[in-house]
Design a protein around this motif. Structure first.
Motif, PDB file in Angstrom:
ATOM      1  N   LYS A  28      -8.709 -23.178 -51.195  1.00 27.78           N
ATOM      2  CA  LYS A  28      -8.714 -24.046 -50.021  1.00 27.78           C
ATOM      3  C   LYS A  28      -7.726 -23.539 -48.962  1.00 27.78           C
ATOM      4  CE  LYS A  28      -6.333 -27.760 -49.809  1.00 27.78           C
ATOM      5  NZ  LYS A  28      -5.639 -28.996 -50.207  1.00 27.78           N
ATOM      6  N   THR A  29      -6.591 -23.032 -49.429  1.00 28.94           N
ATOM      7  CA  THR A  29      -5.519 -22.654 -48.495  1.00 28.94           C
ATOM      8  C   THR A  29      -5.692 -21.236 -47.950  1.00 28.94           C
ATOM      9  OG1 THR A  29      -4.078 -24.073 -49.808  1.00 28.94           O
ATOM     10  CG2 THR A  29      -3.010 -22.599 -48.217  1.00 28.94           C
ATOM     11  N   LEU A  30      -6.152 -20.331 -48.829  1.00 28.81           N
ATOM     12  CA  LEU A  30      -6.309 -18.936 -48.400  1.00 28.81           C
ATOM     13  C   LEU A  30      -7.321 -18.847 -47.262  1.00 28.81           C
ATOM     14  CD1 LEU A  30      -6.431 -17.363 -51.947  1.00 28.81           C
ATOM     15  CD2 LEU A  30      -4.687 -16.867 -50.216  1.00 28.81           C
ATOM     16  N   GLY A  31      -6.906 -18.235 -46.154  1.00 27.40           N
ATOM     17  CA  GLY A  31      -7.823 -18.053 -45.031  1.00 27.40           C
ATOM     18  C   GLY A  31      -7.881 -19.248 -44.095  1.00 27.40           C
ATOM     19  N   ASN A  32      -7.161 -20.295 -44.435  1.00 24.28           N
ATOM     20  CA  ASN A  32      -7.118 -21.456 -43.543  1.00 24.28           C
ATOM     21  C   ASN A  32      -5.929 -21.307 -42.592  1.00 24.28           C
ATOM     22  OD1 ASN A  32      -6.914 -23.870 -42.232  1.00 24.28           O
ATOM     23  ND2 ASN A  32      -6.582 -25.105 -44.089  1.00 24.28           N
ATOM     24  N   LYS A  33      -6.241 -20.894 -41.371  1.00 28.44           N
ATOM     25  CA  LYS A  33      -5.167 -20.544 -40.437  1.00 28.44           C
ATOM     26  C   LYS A  33      -4.300 -21.746 -40.086  1.00 28.44           C
ATOM     27  CE  LYS A  33      -7.554 -16.542 -39.145  1.00 28.44           C
ATOM     28  NZ  LYS A  33      -8.879 -16.183 -38.625  1.00 28.44           N
ATOM     29  N   LYS A  34      -4.850 -22.940 -40.291  1.00 34.18           N
ATOM     30  CA  LYS A  34      -4.094 -24.141 -39.942  1.00 34.18           C
ATOM     31  C   LYS A  34      -3.562 -24.874 -41.168  1.00 34.18           C
ATOM     32  CE  LYS A  34      -6.355 -24.579 -35.525  1.00 34.18           C
ATOM     33  NZ  LYS A  34      -7.756 -24.250 -35.266  1.00 34.18           N
ATOM     34  N   ALA A  35      -3.523 -24.171 -42.285  1.00 31.09           N
ATOM     35  CA  ALA A  35      -3.029 -24.804 -43.517  1.00 31.09           C
ATOM     36  C   ALA A  35      -1.607 -25.315 -43.307  1.00 31.09           C
ATOM     37  CB  ALA A  35      -3.043 -23.791 -44.659  1.00 31.09           C
ATOM     38  N   PRO A  36      -1.322 -26.556 -43.777  1.00 27.94           N
ATOM     39  CA  PRO A  36       0.044 -27.074 -43.632  1.00 27.94           C
ATOM     40  C   PRO A  36       1.038 -26.234 -44.443  1.00 27.94           C
ATOM     41  CG  PRO A  36      -1.399 -28.670 -44.744  1.00 27.94           C
ATOM     42  CD  PRO A  36      -2.234 -27.498 -44.408  1.00 27.94           C
ATOM     43  N   ARG A  37       2.241 -26.193 -43.938  1.00 26.04           N
ATOM     44  CA  ARG A  37       3.361 -25.453 -44.542  1.00 26.04           C
ATOM     45  C   ARG A  37       3.469 -25.733 -46.050  1.00 26.04           C
ATOM     46  NH1 ARG A  37       6.335 -21.157 -42.877  1.00 26.04           N
ATOM     47  NH2 ARG A  37       7.781 -20.902 -44.593  1.00 26.04           N
ATOM     48  N   ASP A  38       3.306 -27.003 -46.426  1.00 27.22           N
ATOM     49  CA  ASP A  38       3.417 -27.380 -47.841  1.00 27.22           C
ATOM     50  C   ASP A  38       2.380 -26.687 -48.710  1.00 27.22           C
ATOM     51  OD1 ASP A  38       5.558 -28.954 -47.477  1.00 27.22           O
ATOM     52  OD2 ASP A  38       4.552 -30.882 -47.829  1.00 27.22           O
TER      53      ASP A  38
ATOM     54  N   VAL B 189       0.911 -22.445 -52.678  1.00 28.62           N
ATOM     55  CA  VAL B 189       0.270 -21.178 -53.073  1.00 28.62           C
ATOM     56  C   VAL B 189       1.318 -20.215 -53.617  1.00 28.62           C
ATOM     57  CG1 VAL B 189      -0.893 -19.118 -52.182  1.00 28.62           C
ATOM     58  CG2 VAL B 189      -1.723 -21.390 -51.535  1.00 28.62           C
ATOM     59  N   LYS B 190       2.443 -20.138 -52.927  1.00 25.36           N
ATOM     60  CA  LYS B 190       3.517 -19.244 -53.392  1.00 25.36           C
ATOM     61  C   LYS B 190       3.988 -19.656 -54.787  1.00 25.36           C
ATOM     62  CE  LYS B 190       5.312 -18.165 -48.777  1.00 25.36           C
ATOM     63  NZ  LYS B 190       6.494 -18.062 -47.920  1.00 25.36           N
ATOM     64  N   LYS B 191       4.099 -20.968 -54.990  1.00 22.74           N
ATOM     65  CA  LYS B 191       4.541 -21.478 -56.290  1.00 22.74           C
ATOM     66  C   LYS B 191       3.547 -21.087 -57.386  1.00 22.74           C
ATOM     67  CE  LYS B 191       5.630 -25.947 -58.112  1.00 22.74           C
ATOM     68  NZ  LYS B 191       5.518 -27.382 -57.766  1.00 22.74           N
ATOM     69  N   ILE B 192       2.269 -21.205 -57.072  1.00 21.37           N
ATOM     70  CA  ILE B 192       1.238 -20.835 -58.057  1.00 21.37           C
ATOM     71  C   ILE B 192       1.330 -19.341 -58.387  1.00 21.37           C
ATOM     72  CG2 ILE B 192      -1.255 -20.674 -58.494  1.00 21.37           C
ATOM     73  CD1 ILE B 192      -1.583 -23.150 -56.639  1.00 21.37           C
TER      74      ILE B 192
ATOM     75  N   SER C 250       1.757 -15.377 -43.171  1.00 18.07           N
ATOM     76  CA  SER C 250       0.608 -14.832 -42.440  1.00 18.07           C
ATOM     77  C   SER C 250      -0.471 -14.278 -43.394  1.00 18.07           C
ATOM     78  CB  SER C 250       1.091 -13.804 -41.418  1.00 18.07           C
ATOM     79  OG  SER C 250       0.563 -12.547 -41.620  1.00 18.07           O
ATOM     80  N   ASP C 251      -0.089 -13.588 -44.454  1.00 17.86           N
ATOM     81  CA  ASP C 251      -1.102 -13.056 -45.387  1.00 17.86           C
ATOM     82  C   ASP C 251      -1.913 -14.177 -46.027  1.00 17.86           C
ATOM     83  OD1 ASP C 251      -0.399 -10.488 -44.857  1.00 17.86           O
ATOM     84  OD2 ASP C 251       0.473 -10.045 -46.817  1.00 17.86           O
ATOM     85  N   ILE C 252      -1.236 -15.255 -46.408  1.00 15.19           N
ATOM     86  CA  ILE C 252      -1.925 -16.381 -47.061  1.00 15.19           C
ATOM     87  C   ILE C 252      -2.852 -17.072 -46.072  1.00 15.19           C
ATOM     88  CG2 ILE C 252      -1.562 -18.683 -48.061  1.00 15.19           C
ATOM     89  CD1 ILE C 252       1.026 -17.495 -49.363  1.00 15.19           C
ATOM     90  N   ARG C 253      -2.331 -17.364 -44.894  1.00 17.87           N
ATOM     91  CA  ARG C 253      -3.160 -18.018 -43.876  1.00 17.87           C
ATOM     92  C   ARG C 253      -4.346 -17.157 -43.466  1.00 17.87           C
ATOM     93  NH1 ARG C 253       1.503 -20.832 -41.614  1.00 17.87           N
ATOM     94  NH2 ARG C 253       1.156 -23.007 -42.162  1.00 17.87           N
ATOM     95  N   GLN C 254      -4.136 -15.820 -43.467  1.00 21.25           N
ATOM     96  CA  GLN C 254      -5.213 -14.901 -43.084  1.00 21.25           C
ATOM     97  C   GLN C 254      -6.223 -14.750 -44.228  1.00 21.25           C
ATOM     98  OE1 GLN C 254      -5.314 -13.843 -40.040  1.00 21.25           O
ATOM     99  NE2 GLN C 254      -7.031 -12.442 -40.183  1.00 21.25           N
ATOM    100  N   GLY C 255      -5.833 -15.160 -45.433  1.00 19.04           N
ATOM    101  CA  GLY C 255      -6.730 -15.053 -46.587  1.00 19.04           C
ATOM    102  C   GLY C 255      -6.791 -13.658 -47.185  1.00 19.04           C
ATOM    103  N   LYS C 256      -5.743 -12.855 -46.946  1.00 18.62           N
ATOM    104  CA  LYS C 256      -5.709 -11.482 -47.468  1.00 18.62           C
ATOM    105  C   LYS C 256      -5.854 -11.484 -48.991  1.00 18.62           C
ATOM    106  CE  LYS C 256      -5.071  -9.067 -43.740  1.00 18.62           C
ATOM    107  NZ  LYS C 256      -6.352  -8.545 -43.260  1.00 18.62           N
TER     108      LYS C 256
END
Lengths: 356, 356
Positions: free
Chosen positions: A286-296, A301-304, A258-264
C-alpha cells in the motif's frame, strides 16, 4: 599510499580538471550570450556540488594499474567519466521526481525555481524539466568531447568511445527496468541484480575498462577488472539502497523517504515483501509507490524492513559481494601496480563502510 | 539524375540501412528480454514512420561530392545522422508537449498510451515522458555507435565524431533559446535567425560537413558546403514554420495550431507583432502561448499573420535565402561532382516548394 589517501589525491585532481573544463565552456558561452553563461554555470554548480568521484578515480587507477604512463593525459581525460555520470543523474532525477541531490536542488528544480521567480510560476516545473532534459544531453556530449579530444592514439580513443557509449546505453536500459518495475508487486532478487548491474554496474565497470583500454591493458587485465567491478558495483548499490533509506539525510544529501514513496524495488524491499506476514505485506504494498503516503506509513515500512531481517540480509549480501570482488583483483595481483591493488581492494571495503 | 530521383534513390538506401540497424538491435534486445524488444520496436516504428531523410542524403551527397569513393561504407554510416535527428525530435516533443509527429503519436505519447492501457492510468504521462527521455538518449548513442564503428580511418572517424557531437550540442543550445523565448513578448528577426541557425541549422550544416570530412574534402569544399547549408537550412526553417501553421495537417502530419498555442516565436509571428495594429497586437500576445486558446482565436492569429503581410514577407525571405544558398554551391561548382551540384541546388529549391 593507503586507499583513503589515494582517493583524496585523485579526487582533488579530478575536481581540478572538472573546473578547467567548465572554465573553458564558460568562456565560450560568454561569446554566445548571457543565457548560456547562466546555464553552464548552473551545470557546473550541479557537478561541483559534491560527489565522491569514485568512477573517474577508478578510470585513472585502471590506466595506471595496467602500466599506462601518460599521467597528465589520463587525468585530463577523467572528467569525461564524471560528466557521463552527472548526465544520467540529471535525467534520473527528472524521471524519479527527486528534488534533492547532494544536499541541494536537483537540476530540474534549479530551473523550476528560477522560472517561478522570473515569471508567474505557470508551468514552472515543465520549464525546469525541459531545461534538465537538455542539461543532461549537454553533459553527455561534453564528456564525449573530452574523450574525443584526449591525447591518446586514434585507435585507442575509438575503442574508448565505444565503451563509453555502450556504458551510457546500458545505464538507460537499466533505468527502463527500474521505472517499469515500480508498478510490479513482485520482483525477484535475480531480477534486481540484473537491473542494478545495468543501471549502476555499467559505469562502475565501464570506467576502469576505458582506463584499461587507453593504457593498452592485456585481455586478462581487462577481464579481471571487469569481474571485480561488477561485484563491487553490486555491493555499492545494495549498500546505497540501505543508505538511501536508513542513512542520515545530512550525510547522504537526499531524503530518506524518497525510494519508498517512489516504490523502488530495492533488495531490502524485495526481501521484506518475501519475509513479511500477510498483514505487513499489505502495508508494504500500500505504501510503496504512494507519493503521498503519510510519514507514519513510511516509518512503518522501515520498521518492517528491520524486523523481518531484510535489512540484515542485504547488509550481509553487500559484504558477500565485496569480498569476492577483492578476490578477483587479488587473483593475479602481480599483473597490476601495487597502487592499483591498494585502491581497488580499498574501494570494495569503502563501499561497505561509507556513510554517504 | 535530376534532384527528385537522386533524393528517391538515396532515401531508399538510407531507409534500408535504418532497417538493418534496427534488425540487429532487435536481435540483441531479444537476448535481454521482452521489455527491450517492445522498446526498440517502438523506437524503430517511430523512426521508420516517415521523414524525408534530407539530412542523411546530404551527408552521402557531400561525401560523394568531394570525391569519396567508398559508397557502401558511407551509406552504411548514414543512419547515424537520421538517428541523431530523431533523438532530438523525441526530446523536443516532450518539451513542446506535442502529441503528433509524422502523422502518428509522438514517442512519449506512445508510452503514455501503453501505460494507460496496462495500468490504472495514474501518472501515465509521466511514465511516457520518462521512457521518451531514455528513448532520445538511446537513439543518440545508437547513432554514435554506427559512426564509431564505420569503415573509415580512425583519424577521420574521430573528426567526424567531434562534428557529430558538436552538432548535437548546438541543437540543444538552440532549443534552450526556443523555450526561453516562449515567455518573451519581443524577439527580433536577428535573434530568430540566431536561434534557428542553431536548432535547425546545426544538423543541416553538420550532415554534409561530416560527409565531407569522411571523404577527405578540401578546406574550400568544407567552407562552401558550410555556407550553402546554413542558408539552405534557414530557408528550410522559415518555410517549415509557414507549413506548420498554414500547411495541411494530412500532409505535414502535425496539428497546425500547435506553434501558436505553444507561443513559438516564428519569423511570421515576429513580423506580425511588428506590423500589426495595437488592437491586433493585443490579440496576438493574448493567444500566443495560451495552450487553451479557443479555435477562433487561433484562426484570428492566422488571419492577422496573413493580413499584415507577415506571411508574404517570410515567403519572400525564404526564397531570398535559398537563392544565395544555390549561389554558394555553384560558386566553384567544378570542385564538386555534377551529381552533388544537382542535389544541393535542387535541395535548396525543394525546401521552398515542399508541402510536407
Amino acid at each position: 599510499l593507503p586507499f583513503a589517501e589515494i582517493l583524496d589525491k585523485y579526487q582533488y585532481r579530478v575536481n581540478q580538471e572538472l573546473e578547467n573544463v567548465f572554465r573553458a565552456i564558460l568562456e565560450d558561452a560568454g561569446k554566445l550570450g548571457g543565457v548560456y553563461v547562466d546555464y553552464y554555470r548552473n551545470l557546473r554548480d550541479f557537478v561541483m556540488r559534491g560527489g565522491k568521484r569514485l568512477r573517474p578515480v577508478s578510470f585513472i587507477m585502471a590506466y595506471k594499474g595496467v602500466g599506462g604512463k601518460d599521467y597528465e593525459s589520463i587525468i585530463k581525460a577523467s572528467p569525461s567519466i564524471e560528466l557521463l555520470h552527472n548526465s544520467t543523474l540529471i535525467h534520473d532525477d527528472i524521471i524519479d521526481e527527486d528534488h534533492i541531490r547532494r544536499g541541494g536542488p536537483t537540476f530540474h528544480i534549479v530551473y523550476t525555481d528560477w522560472f517561478e521567480q522570473k515569471f508567474s510560476g505557470r508551468d514552472s516545473i515543465r520549464f525546469g524539466e525541459a531545461m534538465a532534459i537538455l542539461g543532461g544531453d549537454n553533459l553527455f556530449e561534453l564528456g564525449l568531447s573530452i574523450l574525443t579530444k584526449a591525447n591518446f592514439s586514434s585507435n585507442f580513443l575509438l575503442q574508448a568511445i565505444d565503451i563509453y557509449r555502450e556504458t551510457y546505453k546500458k545505464i538507460c536500459e537499466g533505468q527502463i527496468l527500474d521505472i517499469l518495475w515500480e508498478n510490479r508487486a513482485e520482483v525477484t532478487e535475480e531480477e534486481y541484480f540484473d537491473m542494478i548491474s545495468m543501471k549502476t554496474g555499467s559505469l562502475f565497470v565501464g570506467s576502469p575498462l576505458i582506463g584499461c583500454t587507453l593504457g593498452n591493458g592485456s585481455p586478462r587485465q581487462f577481464e579481471l577488472l571487469k569481474k571485480y567491478s561488477l561485484l563491487m558495483a553490486q555491493a555499492f548499490q545494495v549498500q546505497d539502497d540501505v543508505l538511501g533509506t536508513f542513512g542520515l539525510e545530512e550525510e547522504t544529501g537526499k531524503p530518506t523517504d524518497s525510494d519508498i514513496r517512489q516504490g523502488k524495488r530495492t533488495l531490502m524491499v524485495i526481501k521484506a515483501i518475501e519475509m513479511s506476514s500477510a498483514q505487513d505485506k499489505k502495508i508494504l504494498l500500500k505504501t510503496l509507490g504512494n507519493k503521498k503516503a503519510p510519514r507514519d506509513d513510511v516509518e512503518h515500512v522501515k520498521k518492517i524492513i528491520r524486523q523481518t531481517g531484510a535489512l540484515d540480509y542485504v547488509k550481509e549480501k553487500a559484504s558477500n559481494l565485496a569480498k569476492p570482488a577483492i578476490g578477483e583483483i587479488l587473483k593475479e595481483s602481480e599483473i597490476f601496480t601495487a597502487e592499483a591493488i591498494e585502491f581497488f581492494s580499498g574501494l570494495a571495503e569503502f563501499v561497505l563502510n561509507r556513510k554517504l
